[in-house]
Write a protein that holds these residues in place. Structure first.
Motif, mmCIF file in Angstrom:
data_model
loop_
_atom_site.group_PDB
_atom_site.id
_atom_site.type_symbol
_atom_site.label_atom_id
_atom_site.label_comp_id
_atom_site.label_asym_id
_atom_site.label_seq_id
_atom_site.Cartn_x
_atom_site.Cartn_y
_atom_site.Cartn_z
ATOM 1 N N ALA A 1 -0.678 -5.744 -1.200
ATOM 2 C CA ALA A 1 0.609 -5.970 -1.235
ATOM 3 C C ALA A 1 0.914 -5.955 -2.467
ATOM 4 C CB ALA A 1 0.414 -7.611 -1.046
ATOM 5 N N ASN A 2 0.503 -5.688 -3.487
ATOM 6 C CA ASN A 2 1.022 -4.757 -5.210
ATOM 7 C C ASN A 2 1.483 -3.489 -5.025
ATOM 8 O OD1 ASN A 2 0.028 -7.091 -6.069
ATOM 9 N ND2 ASN A 2 -1.172 -6.772 -6.641
ATOM 10 N N ALA A 3 0.911 -3.042 -3.978
ATOM 11 C CA ALA A 3 1.261 -1.505 -3.761
ATOM 12 C C ALA A 3 2.720 -0.892 -3.718
ATOM 13 C CB ALA A 3 0.264 -0.191 -3.668
ATOM 14 N N LEU A 4 2.427 -2.046 -1.930
ATOM 15 C CA LEU A 4 3.680 -1.602 -1.094
ATOM 16 C C LEU A 4 4.993 -2.791 -1.534
ATOM 17 C CD1 LEU A 4 1.095 -1.487 2.604
ATOM 18 C CD2 LEU A 4 2.197 0.495 0.378
ATOM 19 N N VAL A 5 5.029 -3.679 -2.147
ATOM 20 C CA VAL A 5 6.069 -3.829 -2.411
ATOM 21 C C VAL A 5 6.739 -3.971 -3.605
ATOM 22 C CG1 VAL A 5 6.746 -6.921 -1.925
ATOM 23 C CG2 VAL A 5 5.978 -5.450 -0.417
ATOM 24 N N GLY A 6 7.881 -4.559 -4.246
ATOM 25 C CA GLY A 6 7.982 -4.045 -5.589
ATOM 26 C C GLY A 6 8.184 -6.118 -5.867
ATOM 27 N N GLY A 7 8.630 -6.563 -5.918
ATOM 28 C CA GLY A 7 8.161 -8.527 -6.501
ATOM 29 C C GLY A 7 7.612 -9.126 -6.348
ATOM 30 N N ALA A 8 6.976 -9.724 -7.230
ATOM 31 C CA ALA A 8 5.998 -11.264 -7.142
ATOM 32 C C ALA A 8 6.445 -11.762 -5.580
ATOM 33 C CB ALA A 8 6.067 -11.504 -8.263
ATOM 34 N N LEU A 9 7.434 -12.572 -5.827
ATOM 35 C CA LEU A 9 7.815 -13.439 -4.541
ATOM 36 C C LEU A 9 7.366 -12.624 -3.228
ATOM 37 C CD1 LEU A 9 8.220 -15.502 -3.069
ATOM 38 C CD2 LEU A 9 10.884 -15.466 -3.380
ATOM 39 N N ALA A 10 7.815 -11.372 -2.812
ATOM 40 C CA ALA A 10 7.650 -10.806 -1.735
ATOM 41 C C ALA A 10 6.121 -9.968 -1.698
ATOM 42 C CB ALA A 10 8.731 -8.829 -1.532
ATOM 43 N N ALA A 11 5.673 -9.766 -2.949
ATOM 44 C CA ALA A 11 4.457 -9.521 -2.423
ATOM 45 C C ALA A 11 3.600 -10.910 -2.147
ATOM 46 C CB ALA A 11 3.457 -8.539 -4.109
ATOM 47 N N GLY A 12 3.502 -11.991 -2.701
ATOM 48 C CA GLY A 12 3.459 -12.973 -2.578
ATOM 49 C C GLY A 12 3.293 -13.330 -1.074
ATOM 50 N N LEU A 13 4.827 -12.838 -0.202
ATOM 51 C CA LEU A 13 4.681 -13.236 0.949
ATOM 52 C C LEU A 13 3.571 -12.403 1.773
ATOM 53 C CD1 LEU A 13 6.127 -15.211 3.502
ATOM 54 C CD2 LEU A 13 7.965 -13.580 2.528
ATOM 55 N N MET A 14 3.767 -11.175 1.273
ATOM 56 C CA MET A 14 3.209 -9.895 1.668
ATOM 57 C C MET A 14 2.067 -10.847 1.802
ATOM 58 S SD MET A 14 3.321 -6.150 2.143
ATOM 59 C CE MET A 14 2.455 -5.425 3.003
ATOM 60 N N ALA A 15 0.886 -10.391 1.090
ATOM 61 C CA ALA A 15 -0.309 -11.069 0.919
ATOM 62 C C ALA A 15 -0.221 -11.876 2.242
ATOM 63 C CB ALA A 15 -0.749 -11.334 -0.633
ATOM 64 N N LEU A 16 0.421 -13.703 1.573
ATOM 65 C CA LEU A 16 0.299 -14.425 2.921
ATOM 66 C C LEU A 16 0.121 -14.241 3.839
ATOM 67 C CD1 LEU A 16 0.227 -17.790 2.471
ATOM 68 C CD2 LEU A 16 2.141 -17.877 3.132
ATOM 69 N N LEU A 17 1.030 -13.880 4.556
ATOM 70 C CA LEU A 17 1.020 -13.090 6.204
ATOM 71 C C LEU A 17 -0.109 -12.511 5.911
ATOM 72 C CD1 LEU A 17 5.112 -12.113 6.220
ATOM 73 C CD2 LEU A 17 3.917 -14.328 8.072
#
Length: 161
Positions: free
Chosen positions: A41-57
């Motif tokens: 999530a940290n490597a592929l997504v730029g923002g904290a909110l988007a990384a959090g959403l990706m990590a949740l999924l």
């Protein structure tokens, strides 16, 4: 010097290790999968909110897969140890991220720009607890570590460079 901040971090680490042990083989998959999800999530997504959403999924998908692949996570006594290893790994990443997650000050001198961690603008009780923390002192080499460790533990600082 050990501060109240260190005590909280070590307690959190112990709780996650115990949770992993309680889950057995599923705890091993949960812990190592959690570390992998955070890194992805940290490597592929730029923002904290988007990384959090990706990590949740990814976490929901991982939990579903783990429950299907490991139906009996506590069949053998060594499964408890395996789960503890997973919880220990995830707990280590979590406390490292918390210890290094406070803001830093950037100072400009004749020698150039330098970062000072933690920021002196924090409330005094928090500043002294983090500044004098034994855990945070042990993690100082992360600032000069390789890109994978930086992306895992301090992704906002990697993006700011």
């Amino acid at each position: 010097m050990i501060t109240w901040f260190d005590a909280l971090l070590v307690t959190l680490w112990a709780v996650l290790t115990a949770l992993g042990a309680r889950r057995g083989l599923a705890g091993l998959a949960w812990g190592l999968g959690g570390v992998a999800v955070c890194l992805l999530a940290n490597a592929l997504v730029g923002g904290a909110l988007a990384a959090g959403l990706m990590a949740l999924l990814l976490s929901v998908g991982g939990a579903f897969v783990i429950s299907r692949l490991i139906p009996n996570p506590l069949e053998q006594p060594w499964h408890l140890l395996a789960g503890a290893v997973g919880g220990f790994a995830l707990g280590g990443v979590l406390i490292s991220t918390l210890a290094l997650g406070f803001p830093l000050d950037v100072r400009v001198t004749a020698a150039g720009r330098s970062g000072v961690y933690p920021s002196a603008s924090l409330p005094p009780a928090i500043y002294h607890a983090v500044h004098d923390s034994a855990v945070q002192s042990g993690l100082r080499q992360v600032w000069g570590a390789g890109p994978a460790l930086k992306i895992l533990l301090i992704p906002d600082q990697v993006r700011a460079q």
